[in-house]
Scaffold this motif. Structure first.
Motif, PDB file in Angstrom:
ATOM      1  N   UNK A  64       0.831  -1.199   0.000  1.00 56.40           N
ATOM      2  CA  UNK A  64       0.000   0.000   0.000  1.00 56.40           C
ATOM      3  C   UNK A  64       0.862   1.243   0.000  1.00 56.40           C
ATOM      4  N   UNK A  65       2.080   1.120   0.545  1.00 53.01           N
ATOM      5  CA  UNK A  65       2.969   2.272   0.584  1.00 53.01           C
ATOM      6  C   UNK A  65       3.304   2.730  -0.831  1.00 53.01           C
ATOM      7  N   UNK A  66       3.496   1.776  -1.747  1.00 52.78           N
ATOM      8  CA  UNK A  66       3.746   2.144  -3.140  1.00 52.78           C
ATOM      9  C   UNK A  66       2.566   2.917  -3.699  1.00 52.78           C
ATOM     10  N   UNK A  67       1.355   2.492  -3.368  1.00 53.14           N
ATOM     11  CA  UNK A  67       0.161   3.177  -3.845  1.00 53.14           C
ATOM     12  C   UNK A  67       0.097   4.586  -3.272  1.00 53.14           C
ATOM     13  N   UNK A  68       0.423   4.728  -2.002  1.00 52.35           N
ATOM     14  CA  UNK A  68       0.419   6.049  -1.369  1.00 52.35           C
ATOM     15  C   UNK A  68       1.459   6.959  -2.011  1.00 52.35           C
ATOM     16  N   UNK A  69       2.617   6.399  -2.333  1.00 52.61           N
ATOM     17  CA  UNK A  69       3.659   7.188  -2.984  1.00 52.61           C
ATOM     18  C   UNK A  69       3.211   7.666  -4.360  1.00 52.61           C
ATOM     19  N   UNK A  70       2.498   6.814  -5.094  1.00 54.66           N
ATOM     20  CA  UNK A  70       1.977   7.202  -6.402  1.00 54.66           C
ATOM     21  C   UNK A  70       0.981   8.348  -6.235  1.00 54.66           C
ATOM     22  N   UNK A  71       0.082   8.226  -5.276  1.00 56.84           N
ATOM     23  CA  UNK A  71      -0.923   9.266  -5.029  1.00 56.84           C
ATOM     24  C   UNK A  71      -0.262  10.592  -4.665  1.00 56.84           C
ATOM     25  N   UNK A  72       0.726  10.547  -3.796  1.00 61.84           N
ATOM     26  CA  UNK A  72       1.420  11.770  -3.379  1.00 61.84           C
ATOM     27  C   UNK A  72       2.169  12.383  -4.563  1.00 61.84           C
TER      28      UNK A  72
END
Length: 127
Positions: free
Chosen positions: A59-67
């Motif tokens: 999920x951290x990768x997804x959060x990084x993409x969103x940011x």
């Protein structure tokens, strides 16, 4: 791990509380025992069922993409003078992105993933 001592009391009737976590080393029974003591840490640990995210697709990768999208599409190279203005700008961008159903187009296909991670099928995976 989110504060187990705050989560556990919210669900007094639950036999187990399911948590989804990344693979950080602090997400362990040992970490709870160090923080809360052996007995209290073990008691907390037994209340939880942990589900760890995949190392290469967390999920951290997804959060990084969103940011990253927020940073490029909303903020750009501007300096936002106040926290209130920053909140306004980011909320407006979020509403815009949701309204237009902005999606991420993944280009990492199964064959590319297999090549990247040197996947070798075994006899029991072939069908």
């Amino acid at each position: 791990m989110p504060k187990p001592s705050r989560i556990s009391p919210r669900y007094p009737e639950a036999n187990t509380i399911h948590l989804v976590l990344d693979n950080l080393s602090t997400h362990s029974r040992h970490a709870l025992e160090v923080r809360y003591g052996v007995r209290a840490g073990r008691r907390l640990w037994l209340r939880f069922t942990l589900h760890y995210t995949p190392v290469h697709g967390s999920w951290l990768n997804q959060a990084e993409v969103e940011i990253s999208l927020l940073s490029r599409q909303c903020l750009g190279k501007r300096r936002i003078p106040t926290l209130d203005k920053l909140r306004c700008e980011t909320q407006a961008w979020q509403k815009w992105a949701n309204r237009h159903r902005i999606r991420i187009r993944w280009r990492f296909t199964v064959p590319k993933a297999r090549a990247k991670f040197h996947y070798q099928p075994t006899d029991f995976t072939r069908s």
